[in-house]
Scaffold this active site. Structure first.
Site, PDB file in Angstrom:
ATOM      1  N   CYS A  51      -2.262  -1.793  -4.570  1.00 25.45           N
ATOM      2  CA  CYS A  51      -3.240  -1.423  -3.536  1.00 25.45           C
ATOM      3  C   CYS A  51      -2.722  -1.749  -2.135  1.00 25.45           C
ATOM      4  O   CYS A  51      -2.578  -2.919  -1.766  1.00 25.45           O
ATOM      5  CB  CYS A  51      -4.561  -2.145  -3.809  1.00 25.45           C
ATOM      6  SG  CYS A  51      -5.740  -2.081  -2.447  1.00 25.45           S
ATOM      7  N   CYS A  54      -5.218  -3.668   0.145  1.00 20.40           N
ATOM      8  CA  CYS A  54      -5.313  -5.071  -0.304  1.00 20.40           C
ATOM      9  C   CYS A  54      -4.216  -5.904   0.362  1.00 20.40           C
ATOM     10  O   CYS A  54      -4.451  -7.022   0.848  1.00 20.40           O
ATOM     11  CB  CYS A  54      -5.173  -5.169  -1.818  1.00 20.40           C
ATOM     12  SG  CYS A  54      -6.385  -4.215  -2.759  1.00 20.40           S
TER      13      CYS A  54
END
Length: 368
Positions: A51, A54
């Site tokens: 991600c 993230c």
């Protein structure tokens, strides 16, 4: 041995200086137990190894002092990989469907907040969390407080911030919510004296509610930039730089009309404020001024000769909205522009090609 100890000590100093948010290396159950002992809540960052947002949060947001101070004070913070260990079960439990997803719970696992997606601003991130976990900041309660005449920085920041979040809540943006938010802040700002306008607690006004260096609030910030307290002066300087950068982007893609007198003011201020260090804006000035003269064939000649030498920022800005630069052009210059774009395809990454293909369709008459 002494060198090893010294290196370890320096490493610890670096870690403490950058990792402001204390994500503990403990299990979910251990986090609940720790929160009960410390009389705190639990903050969970659900992430995955692949991600991008993230990773951006870990690099740019969680190391911020204000974010760490807020989260560490109120929460036991843990990170959970949604694809490993206890992660899949917990992600299912809290109905996690996107990454990152942030969940706040109390010690009896009552959900107080679920927040999807990353953030590019630390203050906005923690303000959003605070609104959702504080009973005194529910939409109904904040409206009641505002209508009763309360005008604290805490309330205005939270109430106007909530309105901004509502803009993109549905598929079609509700720009009336943005207008409400900016009016709330403008009315609040107008009622402050100079001392209050420079107070640290009102930093949110300048960071979250200015969009152009020509805004009334931004003009005050720029004029009084040296009067702010040292604790916020760096952020004020950064925001001033961001506003001029965004203004140049707008000119570069013809998002705002070229008006010579107004443009000259912006250009002069960029130079006077020392923002053109390393000649970052020099190339942008030339492209903007060439397009502003209205000779689109001359502008295309400039693109053909010098686009390849532009930095990556300017290449992206120009290409992502290239068709708009030729909206007033005839079919001949549009064909020339389309041919130019096609020659660049082989040099672009996949993400950029997706956006530029839309521009090409518009130039060739297929995007209307």
């Amino acid at each position: 041995m002494k060198k090893i100890v010294l290196l370890l000590f320096v490493s610890l100093l670096v870690i403490s200086a950058t990792a402001q948010t204390n994500f503990r290396d403990i299990t979910y159950k251990e986090a609940l137990a720790a929160a009960k002992d410390e009389k705190k809540l639990v903050f969970i960052d659900f992430y995955t190894s692949w991600c991008g947002p993230c990773k951006m949060m870990m690099k740019n947001i969680f190391p911020l002092k204000e974010v760490g101070d807020y989260l560490n004070d109120k929460f036991v913070c843990i990170k959970i990989d949604a694809e490993k260990g206890e992660g899949p079960e917990l992600a299912k439990k809290y109905k996690v469907k996107a990454y990152p997803t942030f969940v706040a719970i109390d010690v009896v696992e009552r959900v107080l907040m679920i927040k999807e997606g990353g953030s590019v601003d630390g203050t906005a991130f923690i303000t959003s969390i605070d609104r959702q976990i504080d009973p005194d900041k529910t939409p109904e309660r904040m409206q009641q407080r505002y209508e009763s005449g309360e005008r604290t920085a805490e309330l205005i920041s939270a109430y106007a911030g909530m309105k901004l979040e509502q803009v993109y809540r549905n598929r079609r943006p509700d720009m009336s919510k943005k207008e409400e938010a900016f009016k709330i802040v403008q009315d609040y700002f107008s009622g402050l004296n100079d001392k209050q306008k420079l107070a640290d607690e009102n930093l949110f006004v300048y960071i979250s509610f200015t969009e152009s260096p020509m805004d009334a609030i931004a003009r005050y910030m720029i004029t009084c930039r040296d009067k702010f307290a040292p604790a916020v002066k760096d952020k004020i300087s950064e925001q001033i730089g961001n506003l001029y950068k965004m203004e140049m982007q707008k000119y570069l893609i013809a998002q705002i009309p070229f008006e010579q007198q107004q443009y000259d003011v912006v250009k002069r201020e960029i130079i006077d404020l020392g923002l053109n260090k390393d000649n970052y804006y020099t190339e942008a000035f030339r492209f903007i001024e060439c397009h502003g003269k209205g000779d689109l064939n001359a502008f295309m000649t400039l693109c053909e000769k010098e686009y390849a030498q532009l930095n990556d920022d300017y290449k992206a800005y120009i290409m992502y909205n290239f068709a708009a630069l030729f909206v007033n052009g005839d079919e001949v210059v549009k064909k020339r522009a389309a041919k130019f774009v096609r020659r660049l395809f082989m040099e672009m990454d996949a993400t950029m090609i997706m956006f530029v293909a839309q521009q090409l369709m518009q130039l060739e008459g297929g995007g209307h």
